[in-house]
Design a protein around this motif. Sequence first.
Motif, PDB file in Angstrom:
ATOM      1  N   GLY A 651      40.193  37.807  45.193  1.00  0.00           N
ATOM      2  CA  GLY A 651      40.053  38.243  43.809  1.00  0.00           C
ATOM      3  C   GLY A 651      41.411  38.462  43.166  1.00  0.00           C
ATOM      4  O   GLY A 651      42.442  38.022  43.686  1.00  0.00           O
ATOM      5  N   CYS A 652      41.410  39.165  42.051  1.00  0.00           N
ATOM      6  CA  CYS A 652      42.683  39.451  41.373  1.00  0.00           C
ATOM      7  C   CYS A 652      42.721  40.922  40.972  1.00  0.00           C
ATOM      8  O   CYS A 652      41.689  41.546  40.715  1.00  0.00           O
ATOM      9  N   ILE A 666      36.286  38.189  43.759  1.00  0.00           N
ATOM     10  CA  ILE A 666      36.049  36.772  43.479  1.00  0.00           C
ATOM     11  C   ILE A 666      34.620  36.517  42.991  1.00  0.00           C
ATOM     12  O   ILE A 666      34.379  35.642  42.160  1.00  0.00           O
ATOM     13  N   LEU A 669      34.259  37.050  39.106  1.00  0.00           N
ATOM     14  CA  LEU A 669      35.088  36.274  38.189  1.00  0.00           C
ATOM     15  C   LEU A 669      34.277  35.321  37.332  1.00  0.00           C
ATOM     16  O   LEU A 669      34.704  34.923  36.256  1.00  0.00           O
ATOM     17  N   VAL A 677      40.573  31.447  43.223  1.00  0.00           N
ATOM     18  CA  VAL A 677      40.798  32.427  42.158  1.00  0.00           C
ATOM     19  C   VAL A 677      41.762  31.876  41.109  1.00  0.00           C
ATOM     20  O   VAL A 677      41.605  32.095  39.907  1.00  0.00           O
TER      21      VAL A 677
END
Length: 709
Positions: A651-652, A666, A669, A677
């Motif tokens: 993920g971020c 993730i 998103l 990602v």
Amino acid sequence: MTLTQYITTHTQLPQKGIENTIQLLNEDCTIPFISRYRKERTGNLDEVQIGEIVKFKTQFEALEKRKNAITKALEEQEVLTAELKQKIDSCSDLIALEDLYLPYKKKRKTKAETAIKNGLEPLAKIIMSQRSDAIEHIASKYLNDTVQNEDEALEGARHIIAEWINERTDIRNNIRYQLDNYAIITTKVVSTKKDDEKAQKFRDYFNWSESLKRCPSHRLLAILRAESEGFIRVKIEIDHDRALAKIDDRIIRSNNECADQIELAIKDSYKRLLFPALSNERLKKAKEEADDDAIKVFSKNLKQLLLGAPLGEKRILAIDPGFRTGCKIVCLNAQGELKHNETIYPHAPQNKDKEAIKKISSLADAHKIEAIAIGNGTASRETERLVKRIAFKNTVEVFVVSEAGASIYSASKIARDEFPNYDVTVRGAVSIGRRLADPLAELVKIDAKSIGVGQYQHDVDQTKLKNSLDTVVESCVNTVGVNINTASASLLSYVSGIGSKLAENIVDYRNENGGFGSRTDIKKVPRLGGKAFEQGAAFLRIKQAKNPLDDSAVHPESYSIVRQMAKDVNTPISDLIGNSAVLKEIDLNSYCTENVGLPTLQDIVKELEKPGLDIREKAKMFTFDQNVRSITDLREGQLLPGIVNNITNFGCFVDIGIKESGLIHISNLSDSFVKDVNEHVHLHQQLIVKVLQVDIARKRIQLSLHKKI
């Protein structure tokens, strides 16, 4: 197997392109130069493909070096047969090569070696023949001063057999197959460390079990870090009964006393030799794969950060915010030179906000400031709110800038050399301001590992990480191009063919001679020879040069082509540049030669249309939600503006203007499946996020992507 065959097998790239690329690499050409200016020779291979050729070329050379070392060792032992030599020569894998060498490899004193010295090897061979039932009677014939009875004789023979089994490539490969496909990684907390405060971040892995094959790289690295810090113990397991049965099937062919002894030897070999070595090998392989994944993520993030949007040549007031120690202010001119510095104390405990506002306003007026850069560390939000209260006479844009690595730079030799008369606080503030103007030019001064755009960078293979990040920096610098008359030595050192020593020589020449008027002048730099000029000239830009091509990505070796084009259309080169209508009418086929083809000619025309164009976006302002100042202000369902500040495989992370960054997993998103990602977000991208969950105790914030700004 030749080098070309080896690389072709692993990359599936065209053989001719590989051969020519290898030749260019052997001629000390760099990846950026080859990919940009030798397209005809490589078959238009890009930087990534050339990088793969470099990687497998290095692997092949390491394999050949090991083959030579093993061959020499076997020759010295006088055991190298023609058949063994052929197997070594045809080997294309380091693990398989080491398996071939294993029976001959000098070992520490082993149980098998002792048994052989005690004369028990013939007995081991008899047992392996599996033809006798009176094995104890046969064993009695091998008693001596060191072997006192039949049990000792049989035990020694089993040690020899166990080593033979351990050295069989087919058996080792079968266990490897089971480890590759069925291994389970399990963890158990060290009871004395369970309540350790530092161990809590790893508590998800206090009692964990999953398929090693499916364990994501970030989780494996977290588990291994927890183990290295002594919080958990890690084991690799497979179905041992199944593994033993597979070995039995390969060796045991009878049902007598010999078979019983062999079965005991198999169990001993598996437990004492095979499984410990091969499970460690498999875990090491998994660690290497996790390292590669982490390094890829780090490299992608670094590239996005280095190619971040620059504000350009603007007069900037930069603030390194703080509470007790105050906020350090510096004023920079459009070229990034320090013109003024001082400290203000707008926050607690001094609370001199009125004086601070007055000072910032007067400095902005005096230095004709066009933008303000505020570091995103301690007291950042408070400082941002203070600045936005000021009624500037002229338009002043306000930006929050990442401080990551600024403290590393400010204490570095580079910073001391740049600002010998200023302390670390001034240097840090200057770095913040310059990052806004040009992230690439400033960030190259910092060890890439210190920028903090990845995970577990201190746990992965440091040599691999450094090589990968250096390649990314080199690629970014050469993609953007460098103004040779203003660039720092740090930036110049990454230009194709230059390096740190020539970069220093360029700066020294510039200081002594007042800069470069043309690319031809670059040849006057001491020790900068023809090869360095060939590799680097096209990546070095000269503004306001007499020849406009000197401020473009057109290589000097192609200037004659441009001159001919201009002559053929009866237009000066200066008028040809930017004239898309005329450029589109040029028949490129008429300029093709043996060495210059359409790929190069198309690049030339593309560059002439927009010479020296910076591929990066321009920096734009961003404002956080002013009502959110801490994690306690968050509520599920809130929509908030945020900036992506880190990207991982899972993920971020998003800066929403408070101390803790939120995670967009993730799975959150997109409504559809997300494989990568980076295909959905990039560093410093501005988003609107939705708060899904807030765990104040663990300081964790779960977000989802609402929309991109």
